[in-house]
Every structure is written in structure tokens, then in C-alpha cells.
Design an enzyme around this catalytic site. Structure first.
Site, short mmCIF file in Angstrom:
data_model
loop_
_atom_site.label_atom_id
_atom_site.label_comp_id
_atom_site.label_asym_id
_atom_site.label_seq_id
_atom_site.Cartn_x
_atom_site.Cartn_y
_atom_site.Cartn_z
N LEU A 26 0.83 -1.21 0.00
CA LEU A 26 0.00 0.00 0.00
C LEU A 26 0.86 1.26 0.00
O LEU A 26 1.92 1.29 0.63
CB LEU A 26 -0.86 0.03 1.27
CG LEU A 26 -1.88 -1.09 1.44
CD1 LEU A 26 -2.47 -1.05 2.86
CD2 LEU A 26 -2.98 -0.95 0.39
N ASP A 69 2.43 -6.28 2.49
CA ASP A 69 3.05 -5.41 3.50
C ASP A 69 3.49 -6.14 4.76
O ASP A 69 3.87 -5.49 5.75
CB ASP A 69 2.05 -4.30 3.89
CG ASP A 69 1.94 -3.22 2.82
OD1 ASP A 69 3.00 -2.68 2.43
OD2 ASP A 69 0.81 -2.93 2.39
N ARG A 94 -4.31 -5.83 5.37
CA ARG A 94 -3.24 -6.17 6.31
C ARG A 94 -3.73 -6.99 7.51
O ARG A 94 -2.91 -7.48 8.28
CB ARG A 94 -2.52 -4.89 6.77
CG ARG A 94 -1.88 -4.11 5.61
CD ARG A 94 -0.78 -3.19 6.07
NE ARG A 94 0.27 -3.92 6.75
CZ ARG A 94 1.27 -3.35 7.42
NH1 ARG A 94 1.33 -2.03 7.50
NH2 ARG A 94 2.20 -4.08 8.02
N ARG A 140 -5.21 4.72 10.24
CA ARG A 140 -5.16 3.28 10.52
C ARG A 140 -5.66 2.90 11.91
O ARG A 140 -6.10 1.78 12.13
CB ARG A 140 -3.72 2.78 10.35
CG ARG A 140 -3.16 2.95 8.94
CD ARG A 140 -3.81 1.99 7.97
NE ARG A 140 -3.36 2.21 6.60
CZ ARG A 140 -2.26 1.67 6.08
NH1 ARG A 140 -1.50 0.87 6.81
NH2 ARG A 140 -1.94 1.92 4.83
N HIS A 170 1.52 6.81 9.92
CA HIS A 170 1.46 6.35 11.32
C HIS A 170 2.13 7.41 12.20
O HIS A 170 2.95 8.19 11.71
CB HIS A 170 2.25 5.05 11.48
CG HIS A 170 1.63 3.85 10.85
ND1 HIS A 170 2.28 3.08 9.91
CD2 HIS A 170 0.42 3.27 11.05
CE1 HIS A 170 1.48 2.07 9.55
NE2 HIS A 170 0.36 2.16 10.22
N CYS A 255 9.65 0.07 11.49
CA CYS A 255 8.55 -0.87 11.27
C CYS A 255 9.01 -2.22 10.72
O CYS A 255 8.21 -3.14 10.59
CB CYS A 255 7.47 -0.26 10.38
SG CYS A 255 8.04 0.37 8.84
N1 LIG Z 1 4.77 1.22 10.92
C1 LIG Z 1 4.91 1.62 9.67
O1 LIG Z 1 5.21 2.76 9.40
N2 LIG Z 1 4.64 0.72 8.72
C2 LIG Z 1 4.75 1.00 7.34
C3 LIG Z 1 3.66 0.34 6.59
C4 LIG Z 1 3.72 0.62 5.13
C5 LIG Z 1 2.68 -0.11 4.33
N3 LIG Z 1 2.91 0.08 2.93
C6 LIG Z 1 1.28 0.35 4.68
O2 LIG Z 1 0.79 1.27 4.02
O3 LIG Z 1 0.69 -0.19 5.58
#
Ligand SMILES: NC(=O)NCCC[C@H](N)C(=O)O
Length: 262
Positions: A26, A69, A94, A140, A170, A255
Site C-alpha cells: 500500500l 506489506d 493487512r 489506521r 502512522h 517498522c
Molecule cells: N509502521 C509503519 O510505518 N509501517 C509501514 C507500513 C507501510 C505499508 N505500505 C502500509 O501502508 O501499511
């Protein structure tokens, strides 16, 4: 950095190998750009090696290859004390990532609880600083998720404070914390700098993300050389890794692992 001969007791990092669909991950605040899977695998290997070089044992969570992801494993579980909170990710794609994490944290001896509907929560929205867990309320993570997390964290001595997140994916895309408790962020994507008792802006977006490997040692992305120099000037040692392929998917150094401090 060379691989170490021994890990330091109490330092365990959960990681999850990137799957074949990584490039379909994503993107919310960035434009989609092409991800080189082979390079991503090399970068992930180097990231894991860097953790080990600093004395961290790495433990691979079973892959979730249907979930592009899943490599961003921090979003699937929050650990605090003897508690592991399995999350309920805000993006429908997710949600299945959480399943494979449960057995791992149970086997490690954590007490396991979970965030459930109507709550949503991504681990990337949870920033622990001292006895406070700042939790991003945004795209989220919703209020019900934060309320559930607050109840769980109270039992391990953490207070919870919600912080609005509109400008970033986030909370921890916008801010993380140095070992001395200073919250650092890249001002253009920090909604509420005043939410933190100690806040300092850094000159690069990737500079806002530090993994605290120990009281003196920080892991940062290679994309933030000026911030790395700034922190070196403060007496920190900084190791850097190139995570360009994950940054294209709005990932950052934090992450890609869950640090379990024993
Ligand atoms: N904790 C984070 O910053 N996670 C990154 C998640 C990226 C992933 N492409 C997303 O959009 O969920």
C-alpha cells in the site's frame, strides 16, 4: 558491520521476510513507484544483520506471502512488559498478517491479548517513551482501538495518550524518540509537536526514525545523513542501512522489526 559472536541477553527482534508480492504494498501519502524485490531482499538481509551486529537476536515470524506489506511486522503486534497485544490493522489487506505472529509471541511466553472490532490499531502508531504510550489517532488506528490498547497497557504500568495523525501514515512515520526521551520529528508531517514534553525537529524525513539499539547506539536509514551527523555530534553512535525499497512503500527502519526487551 561484522556479525557478532554473541547476542546480548534480553535483546530479541522479531522480523518477517519480505514476500513475493512486496511491490504491491500500500501507498497512501506517496506516489506508487516500482520496487525492486531482489534489492529489497538484500536490504532486508542487511537490516537484520545490523540488528545482530548490535547484539540483538533476530527471530523470523512465519512469512505471510499473500500480504504484500507483511514485512512491516511492527504493525502486527505491540509488546510491553510481559504482554503482547496482537493488533487489528486499519487496512483490510493487512488484517491477516496478525495470524502468524500469535504463535511466535505465545511460544516466547508473552501473555497475549488482541485488539478487536470495532477497534483498529497498527503497531506503527504506538510510540513508547518512559511510562507513556503515545498512540496515533489517524487513518489506521481509531478511537476504539486506542481505548482497548489503553486498558491493556494500564496493566503493565503504561499510560496512554492519543495524538492526532493526519499528515503521516502512522505516528511513528512522523516521530520517534531518542534514548533520553526527546521526541524527534520532521516538522512538515508532525501534526502536534506540543503533544510531547520534549520535541525537536530534524532536517530530513527519514531522520525522524531511529531504532534505539542501546543507550548509545542508533539505527537509522541511509536516506538521512544530515540527521545522522547531528546525532553523532551529540555523542550517539549511528549505524545506517539503505532501505530505499521499503521507503517507497512508506516503510521505515522502525517498522521492519519488533524489539522485545527482556
Ligand atoms: N509502521 C509503519 O510505518 N509501517 C509501514 C507500513 C507501510 C505499508 N505500505 C502500509 O501502508 O501499511
Amino acid at each position: 558491520m561484522a556479525e557478532p559472536s554473541a547476542t546480548v541477553p534480553g535483546r530479541l527482534a522479531l522480523i518477517r521476510r519480505p514476500g513475493p508480492l512486496l511491490a504491491d504494498g500500500l501507498v497512501t501519502h506517496l506516489k506508487k513507484s516500482s520496487v525492486d524485490l531482489d534489492l529489497a531482499l538484500q536490504q532486508w538481509d542487511a537490516y537484520a544483520a545490523c540488528l545482530r551486529s548490535a547484539g540483538w537476536e533476530t527471530l523470523e515470524v512465519p512469512p505471510a506471502d499473500d500480504c504484500p506489506d507483511a514485512v512491516f511486522v511492527e504493525d502486527a503486534v505491540v509488546v510491553a512488559g510481559d504482554l503482547a497485544v496482537l493488533t487489528h490493522p486499519g487496512a483490510a489487506e493487512r488484517k491477516p498478517e496478525v495470524d502468524g505472529v500469535e504463535g511466535v509471541v505465545r511460544d516466547l511466553g508473552y501473555r497475549v491479548v488482541r485488539i478487536t472490532d470495532p477497534g483498529t490499531l497498527d503497531g506503527g502508531d504506538v510510540l513508547k517513551v518512559g511510562d507513556t504510550a503515545y498512540v496515533g489517532l489517524g487513518g489506521r488506528t481509531n478511537g476504539a482501538g486506542i481505548a482497548q490498547l489503553e486498558g491493556h497497557l494500564r496493566g503493565v504500568g503504561l499510560r496512554t495518550q492519543a495524538v492526532t495523525v493526519d499528515l503521516a501514515l502512522h505516528l511513528k512515520s512522523a516521530v520517534t524518540a531518542l534514548p533520553d526521551g526527546t521526541v524527534i520529528g520532521w516538522d512538515p508531517v508532525v501534526d502536534w509537536p506540543d503533544a510531547f514534553p520534549l520535541y525537536e525537529g530534524v532536517p530530513e524525513e527519514g531522520g525522524a526514525h531511529v531504532v534505539v539499539l542501546d543507550e548509545k547506539l542508533l539505527l537509522m536509514a541511509a536516506s538521512a545523513p544530515r540527521t545522522a551527523e547531528l546525532f553523532r555530534g551529540r555523542g550517539y553512535d549511528v549505524v545506517t542501512v539503505d532501505i530505499s525499497e521499503f521507503e517507497k512503500l512508506e516503510g521505515c527502519v522502525t517498522c521492519l522489526s519488533v524489539r522485545c526487551r527482556g
